[in-house]
Motif scaffolding. Structure first.
Motif, PDB file in Angstrom:
ATOM      1  N   SER A   1       3.106  16.096   4.570  1.00 13.36           N
ATOM      2  CA  SER A   1       1.573  16.115   4.333  1.00 13.36           C
ATOM      3  C   SER A   1       1.317  14.569   4.055  1.00 13.36           C
ATOM      4  O   SER A   1       2.280  13.738   4.089  1.00 13.36           O
ATOM      5  CB  SER A   1       1.335  16.687   2.974  1.00 13.36           C
ATOM      6  N   THR A   2       0.393  14.164   4.224  1.00 13.83           N
ATOM      7  CA  THR A   2      -0.142  12.884   4.181  1.00 13.83           C
ATOM      8  C   THR A   2       0.064  12.380   2.693  1.00 13.83           C
ATOM      9  O   THR A   2       0.548  11.027   2.709  1.00 13.83           O
ATOM     10  CB  THR A   2      -1.718  12.734   4.445  1.00 13.83           C
ATOM     11  N   GLN A   3      -0.098  13.084   1.742  1.00 12.96           N
ATOM     12  CA  GLN A   3       0.421  12.573   0.289  1.00 12.96           C
ATOM     13  C   GLN A   3       1.773  12.128   0.305  1.00 12.96           C
ATOM     14  O   GLN A   3       1.926  11.148  -0.361  1.00 12.96           O
ATOM     15  CB  GLN A   3      -0.279  13.475  -0.500  1.00 12.96           C
ATOM     16  N   THR A   4       2.718  13.153   0.750  1.00 14.40           N
ATOM     17  CA  THR A   4       4.106  12.856   0.814  1.00 14.40           C
ATOM     18  C   THR A   4       4.299  11.358   1.341  1.00 14.40           C
ATOM     19  O   THR A   4       5.069  10.702   1.103  1.00 14.40           O
ATOM     20  CB  THR A   4       4.894  13.925   1.233  1.00 14.40           C
ATOM     21  N   LYS A   5       3.975  11.130   2.613  1.00 12.00           N
ATOM     22  CA  LYS A   5       3.995  10.082   3.508  1.00 12.00           C
ATOM     23  C   LYS A   5       3.557   9.089   2.582  1.00 12.00           C
ATOM     24  O   LYS A   5       4.446   7.789   2.574  1.00 12.00           O
ATOM     25  CB  LYS A   5       3.362  10.237   4.715  1.00 12.00           C
ATOM     26  N   LEU A   6       2.446   9.016   2.010  1.00  9.18           N
ATOM     27  CA  LEU A   6       2.005   7.974   1.200  1.00  9.18           C
ATOM     28  C   LEU A   6       3.049   7.599   0.184  1.00  9.18           C
ATOM     29  O   LEU A   6       3.234   6.378  -0.271  1.00  9.18           O
ATOM     30  CB  LEU A   6       0.617   8.032   0.737  1.00  9.18           C
ATOM     31  N   VAL A   7       3.539   8.531  -0.638  1.00  5.56           N
ATOM     32  CA  VAL A   7       4.521   8.395  -1.909  1.00  5.56           C
ATOM     33  C   VAL A   7       5.822   7.638  -1.152  1.00  5.56           C
ATOM     34  O   VAL A   7       6.331   6.751  -1.825  1.00  5.56           O
ATOM     35  CB  VAL A   7       4.765   9.731  -2.495  1.00  5.56           C
ATOM     36  N   ILE A   8       6.040   8.260  -0.180  1.00  5.99           N
ATOM     37  CA  ILE A   8       7.471   7.753   0.518  1.00  5.99           C
ATOM     38  C   ILE A   8       7.359   6.122   0.856  1.00  5.99           C
ATOM     39  O   ILE A   8       8.127   5.405   0.550  1.00  5.99           O
ATOM     40  CB  ILE A   8       7.918   8.428   1.622  1.00  5.99           C
ATOM     41  N   GLY A   9       6.150   6.086   1.403  1.00  8.54           N
ATOM     42  CA  GLY A   9       5.638   4.474   1.776  1.00  8.54           C
ATOM     43  C   GLY A   9       5.702   3.551   0.420  1.00  8.54           C
ATOM     44  O   GLY A   9       6.167   2.439   0.611  1.00  8.54           O
ATOM     45  N   GLY A  10       4.999   4.170  -0.419  1.00  7.20           N
ATOM     46  CA  GLY A  10       4.907   3.327  -1.804  1.00  7.20           C
ATOM     47  C   GLY A  10       6.343   3.030  -2.448  1.00  7.20           C
ATOM     48  O   GLY A  10       6.522   1.994  -3.210  1.00  7.20           O
ATOM     49  N   VAL A  11       7.312   4.011  -2.326  1.00  6.46           N
ATOM     50  CA  VAL A  11       8.622   3.945  -2.988  1.00  6.46           C
ATOM     51  C   VAL A  11       9.411   2.883  -2.147  1.00  6.46           C
ATOM     52  O   VAL A  11       9.910   1.908  -2.779  1.00  6.46           O
ATOM     53  CB  VAL A  11       9.348   5.159  -2.926  1.00  6.46           C
ATOM     54  N   VAL A  12       8.987   2.718  -0.789  1.00  2.00           N
ATOM     55  CA  VAL A  12      10.015   2.042   0.158  1.00  2.00           C
ATOM     56  C   VAL A  12       9.169   0.409  -0.057  1.00  2.00           C
ATOM     57  O   VAL A  12      10.106  -0.550  -0.237  1.00  2.00           O
ATOM     58  CB  VAL A  12       9.692   2.350   1.419  1.00  2.00           C
ATOM     59  N   VAL A  13       7.979   0.184  -0.263  1.00  2.00           N
ATOM     60  CA  VAL A  13       7.576  -0.843  -0.677  1.00  2.00           C
ATOM     61  C   VAL A  13       7.837  -1.418  -2.068  1.00  2.00           C
ATOM     62  O   VAL A  13       8.108  -2.701  -2.207  1.00  2.00           O
ATOM     63  CB  VAL A  13       6.121  -0.862  -0.509  1.00  2.00           C
ATOM     64  N   GLY A  14       8.046  -0.610  -3.058  1.00  5.21           N
ATOM     65  CA  GLY A  14       8.328  -1.158  -4.182  1.00  5.21           C
ATOM     66  C   GLY A  14       9.808  -1.419  -4.210  1.00  5.21           C
ATOM     67  O   GLY A  14      10.025  -2.564  -5.064  1.00  5.21           O
ATOM     68  N   PHE A  15      10.648  -1.017  -3.674  1.00  3.57           N
ATOM     69  CA  PHE A  15      12.094  -1.381  -3.351  1.00  3.57           C
ATOM     70  C   PHE A  15      11.901  -2.699  -2.671  1.00  3.57           C
ATOM     71  O   PHE A  15      12.925  -3.431  -2.868  1.00  3.57           O
ATOM     72  CB  PHE A  15      13.040  -0.170  -2.820  1.00  3.57           C
ATOM     73  N   LEU A  16      11.249  -2.686  -1.730  1.00  2.80           N
ATOM     74  CA  LEU A  16      11.272  -4.209  -0.923  1.00  2.80           C
ATOM     75  C   LEU A  16      11.017  -5.171  -1.910  1.00  2.80           C
ATOM     76  O   LEU A  16      11.470  -6.509  -1.621  1.00  2.80           O
ATOM     77  CB  LEU A  16      10.451  -4.092   0.324  1.00  2.80           C
ATOM     78  N   THR A  17       9.902  -4.869  -2.647  1.00  5.08           N
ATOM     79  CA  THR A  17       9.335  -5.948  -3.499  1.00  5.08           C
ATOM     80  C   THR A  17      10.503  -6.601  -4.582  1.00  5.08           C
ATOM     81  O   THR A  17      10.567  -7.560  -4.934  1.00  5.08           O
ATOM     82  CB  THR A  17       7.984  -5.692  -4.093  1.00  5.08           C
ATOM     83  N   MET A  18      11.234  -5.583  -5.074  1.00  4.40           N
ATOM     84  CA  MET A  18      12.281  -5.635  -5.963  1.00  4.40           C
ATOM     85  C   MET A  18      13.282  -6.899  -5.232  1.00  4.40           C
ATOM     86  O   MET A  18      13.853  -7.548  -5.952  1.00  4.40           O
ATOM     87  CB  MET A  18      12.951  -4.545  -6.299  1.00  4.40           C
ATOM     88  N   PHE A  19      13.475  -6.990  -4.009  1.00  4.31           N
ATOM     89  CA  PHE A  19      14.407  -7.890  -3.271  1.00  4.31           C
ATOM     90  C   PHE A  19      13.556  -8.893  -2.917  1.00  4.31           C
ATOM     91  O   PHE A  19      14.166 -10.178  -2.758  1.00  4.31           O
ATOM     92  CB  PHE A  19      15.148  -7.349  -2.051  1.00  4.31           C
ATOM     93  N   ILE A  20      12.343  -9.079  -2.809  1.00  4.20           N
ATOM     94  CA  ILE A  20      11.589 -10.338  -2.204  1.00  4.20           C
ATOM     95  C   ILE A  20      11.229 -11.172  -3.517  1.00  4.20           C
ATOM     96  O   ILE A  20      11.260 -12.279  -3.437  1.00  4.20           O
ATOM     97  CB  ILE A  20      10.591  -9.818  -1.357  1.00  4.20           C
ATOM     98  N   ILE A  21      10.569 -10.719  -4.501  1.00  3.08           N
ATOM     99  CA  ILE A  21      10.137 -11.404  -5.781  1.00  3.08           C
ATOM    100  C   ILE A  21      11.040 -10.890  -6.823  1.00  3.08           C
ATOM    101  O   ILE A  21      11.777 -10.071  -6.906  1.00  3.08           O
ATOM    102  CB  ILE A  21       8.714 -11.052  -5.697  1.00  3.08           C
ATOM    103  N   PRO A  22      10.715 -11.738  -7.884  1.00  2.00           N
ATOM    104  CA  PRO A  22      11.627 -11.411  -8.852  1.00  2.00           C
ATOM    105  C   PRO A  22      11.415  -9.955  -9.584  1.00  2.00           C
ATOM    106  O   PRO A  22      10.421  -9.580  -9.561  1.00  2.00           O
ATOM    107  CB  PRO A  22      11.016 -12.518 -10.099  1.00  2.00           C
ATOM    108  N   TRP A  23      12.426  -9.379 -10.104  1.00  2.00           N
ATOM    109  CA  TRP A  23      12.272  -8.072 -10.483  1.00  2.00           C
ATOM    110  C   TRP A  23      11.028  -7.745 -11.536  1.00  2.00           C
ATOM    111  O   TRP A  23      10.612  -6.716 -11.604  1.00  2.00           O
ATOM    112  CB  TRP A  23      13.492  -7.510 -10.983  1.00  2.00           C
ATOM    113  N   TRP A  24      10.742  -8.920 -12.512  1.00  2.00           N
ATOM    114  CA  TRP A  24       9.719  -8.376 -13.575  1.00  2.00           C
ATOM    115  C   TRP A  24       8.612  -8.400 -12.884  1.00  2.00           C
ATOM    116  O   TRP A  24       7.453  -7.888 -13.359  1.00  2.00           O
ATOM    117  CB  TRP A  24       9.960  -9.446 -14.716  1.00  2.00           C
ATOM    118  N   VAL A  25       8.048  -9.342 -11.844  1.00  2.00           N
ATOM    119  CA  VAL A  25       7.015  -9.026 -11.203  1.00  2.00           C
ATOM    120  C   VAL A  25       6.591  -7.809 -10.460  1.00  2.00           C
ATOM    121  O   VAL A  25       5.682  -7.331 -10.562  1.00  2.00           O
ATOM    122  CB  VAL A  25       6.789 -10.471 -10.325  1.00  2.00           C
TER     123      VAL A  25
END
Length: 63
Positions: free
Chosen positions: A2-26
Motif C-alpha cells: 500500500s501507499t502508506q507502507t511505502k511512505l513508512v518504509i521511506g521515512g525509516v530509510v530517511v531517518g537512518f540516513l540522517t543519523m549518518f549525515i548529521i549528529p545523532w541528537w539532531v
C-alpha cells in the motif's frame, strides 16, 4: 504494497540516513518532532472532536 507502507518504509530509510549525515541528537530531535506533531494535534482537539476522529477511523476499517 500500500501507499502508506511505502511512505513508512521511506521515512525509516530517511531517518537512518540522517543519523549518518548529521549528529545523532539532531536526527533524534527530528524523529521526535515527526512523531510528536500528530500526538500534540490530537491532544489539542476537544473531546467531541476526538470522538469524531475515532469514529472516522472505525468507519474506514469496514470499507
Amino acid at each position: 504494497m500500500s501507499t502508506q507502507t511505502k511512505l513508512v518504509i521511506g521515512g525509516v530509510v530517511v531517518g537512518f540516513l540522517t543519523m549518518f549525515i548529521i549528529p545523532w541528537w539532531v536526527s533524534a530531535l527530528i524523529i521526535l518532532g515527526v512523531l510528536g506533531a500528530p500526538v500534540v494535534g490530537y491532544m489539542m482537539l476537544d473531546p467531541s472532536q476526538r470522538k469524531r476522529v475515532r469514529a472516522q477511523g472505525r468507519k474506514r476499517l469496514g470499507s
